[in-house]
Scaffold this active site. Sequence first.
Site, PDB file in Angstrom:
ATOM      1  N   GLU A 526      -3.637   3.209  15.154  1.00 40.59           N
ATOM      2  CA  GLU A 526      -2.597   4.151  15.582  1.00 40.59           C
ATOM      3  C   GLU A 526      -2.851   4.752  16.961  1.00 40.59           C
ATOM      4  O   GLU A 526      -2.786   5.968  17.157  1.00 40.59           O
ATOM      5  CB  GLU A 526      -2.400   5.237  14.513  1.00 40.59           C
ATOM      6  CG  GLU A 526      -1.922   4.654  13.193  1.00 40.59           C
ATOM      7  CD  GLU A 526      -1.826   5.663  12.058  1.00 40.59           C
ATOM      8  OE1 GLU A 526      -2.107   6.865  12.296  1.00 40.59           O
ATOM      9  OE2 GLU A 526      -1.489   5.257  10.931  1.00 40.59           O
ATOM     10  N   GLU A 627       1.059  -2.857   6.346  1.00 44.07           N
ATOM     11  CA  GLU A 627       1.027  -1.784   5.340  1.00 44.07           C
ATOM     12  C   GLU A 627       2.422  -1.569   4.752  1.00 44.07           C
ATOM     13  O   GLU A 627       2.872  -0.437   4.585  1.00 44.07           O
ATOM     14  CB  GLU A 627       0.510  -0.477   5.962  1.00 44.07           C
ATOM     15  CG  GLU A 627      -0.858  -0.584   6.602  1.00 44.07           C
ATOM     16  CD  GLU A 627      -1.340   0.721   7.218  1.00 44.07           C
ATOM     17  OE1 GLU A 627      -0.801   1.788   6.845  1.00 44.07           O
ATOM     18  OE2 GLU A 627      -2.253   0.687   8.063  1.00 44.07           O
TER      19      GLU A 627
END
Length: 752
Positions: A526, A627
């Site tokens: 991220e 994910e």
Amino acid sequence: MEKNTNTNHTSDDNNDKNHTNEEQEKIILNPNFEDGLNNWTGRACKIVLHESMDSGKIVPLSGKVFAAATQRKDTWNGIQQEISGRFRRKRVYEVTAVVRIFGNNVTSATVQATLWVLNANKREQYIVIANVQATDKNWVELKGKFVIHGSPSRVILYLEGPPPRADILLNSLVVQHAKRNRPSPPPFYENPGFGVNIVENSEVLDGGTKPWFTLGNCKLSVGQGAPRTLPPMARDTLGPHKPLGGNYIVVTNRTQTWMGPAQMITDKIKLFLTYQISAWVKLGVGVSGSSMSPQNVNIALSVDNQWVNGGQVEVTVGDTWHEIAGSFRLEKQPQNVMVYVQGPGAGIDLMIAALQIFPVDRRERVRCLKRQVDEVRKRDIVLKFSGLNDDESFDLFPYIVKVKQTYNSFPVGTCINRTDIDNEDFVDFFTKNFNWAVFGNELKWYATEAERGKVNYQDADDMLDLCIGNNINVRGHCIFWEVESTVQPWVRQLNKTDLMNAVQKRLTDLLTRYKGKFKHYDVNNEMLHGSFYQDRLGKGVRALMFNIAHKLDPSPLLFVNDYHVEDGDDPRSSPEKYIKLVLDLEAQGATVGGIGIQGHIDSPVGAIVCSALDMLSVLGRPIWFTELDVSSSNEYVRGEDLEVMLWEAFAHPSVEGIMLWGFWELSMSRENANLVEGEGEVNEAGKRFLEVKQEWLSHAYGIINDESEFTFRGYHGTYAVEICTPAGIVLKTFVVEKGDTPLVISIDLSSL
């Protein structure tokens, strides 16, 4: 190996009808304090019994008394009860507690129900059951579920959460078997109006702005010169469309970021339909000569005064029109729904053209994708036979060929957690339906080294052993996590020199220990949403992480990984910014091997997802959904969401794998996202998932032709072929790899 898709997973452990009278099952003893404080204790604090408190202002909601956890010195102090030996493994329980807080001038705080589990190997585990915002004014209900997969030696249920010296008040706490509710039927859409814009006067063709109104004291007017075509993502969904008129709404005199045009659409929304949002937007310099820095533009909905994101884009003041896109779905009947446009700073003029909100026919999109999949994921196969009889018996008794694909080689994986693998039913579904895995938390730095110098890889080792033993490939998630709130406290407290040393040690320990065992690594998770390491160690540290990881273990692909890349919801992680991140890393010498799109998505629309994939494809790197999860209270809609994402990924040539972020109830981070219920029943969303996987297997049946060949087109993967001849049956297996030319498989039948 063929993947079994059985949809029932039961065993003697969870077949309670034959073994347990639920009325006799008492998990919590003395749940209403009728027997005083017996069976209850304080968790590092004192507990007392009250009939009332605060001069009679606080009395029990039910019964005659309530308990208070008092003299609390830490947030984890509270009231507890040990339930060891009174629960059944693999059984879903529901906790209902009536709670309140009091004292220390705390008027509102979170109260959380937690399970402390001590496993046989002395491994501790904390399971968050549920939390609620409690106040000092009223009793509130805390409700949640839990399941224990293994056979722990001790289990304690306790309440915690409020600041120190604030009392936790408990009126009652009950734990009972959570029976599965019958799923709602699939939604029925009468006249759904697919593709029909529900926004009135979106093109302001007559020069008037009704029924638009303003939020705040800004002003609306009509301009001319907007694009005469729909934005690309809307065009992709709607197909050919008549030219637009070119008019647009101009919003001036804006003194707050939230000021802009709005319209009520309450009566036009249909529950459980997925709506796509699309518009052109542009910014102009207002009367105040506002900032020229990039500004965020947001199309939003106010649903009973709750903000719902309908898409965001970052725009610079100038003459360029920008596309904004998003989607939403409502699942509860609202009283009021308003669409509005907001975002740019005060003084900046906002222009909106051709705002479209329309329901999407996602099933039609899937039908189109299936045709595309045939080109992307299949290959022509020629079975060429030798040793056939040349006599007339061939005409009388043709050779019959039956081809069955037993395994599709396209990676479809899932997230697993250490506690999950204590449940043999979970393991059975996992190993039969997935060929890749990723660990939820067990490989993250805060899990392997929560305290400085105390390194523990036991959980990760256990999970890796299970995967390797079942020929399941594993992604390494993650080496670092760039978001500061996810960094363990001891790392945050290090000075620059010590932090760099700790980073290098983490890389060396992890990559050396597992050399050659992980196929991928998410190197620094991220990076579009955090900058902890970059802020402290400089911009070059990100590329350094990639370079050191590659030197320590050259075999795995090294990924970037981020969220909201594919849905238009977050301007921080647009495809354009993701591309820039990768190019910047590569310019510093980093070896970026893959692009990770997390895929935590709401109400997915294929055209929006595909647009992001198309843009990212210019990097020439494999794209993975790393994910993926979807959420809906209706299992059929949830299954449709998942089907949209599976086919969208499978149909795109740049996507090389899909990882689900879990599948088992109470083992996922999102509510209403599971495919399998907590006691092993595959729900309607799970059934849809298994049906899609079955569609990704090719089968063929026919006879050998005059050229001694049998041809068909099939997915990449492993096949079994059965040839029925006059002399008997021949069984062969073969593998179809990717390729642009027909694959010729030679089969000799002369030995018959």
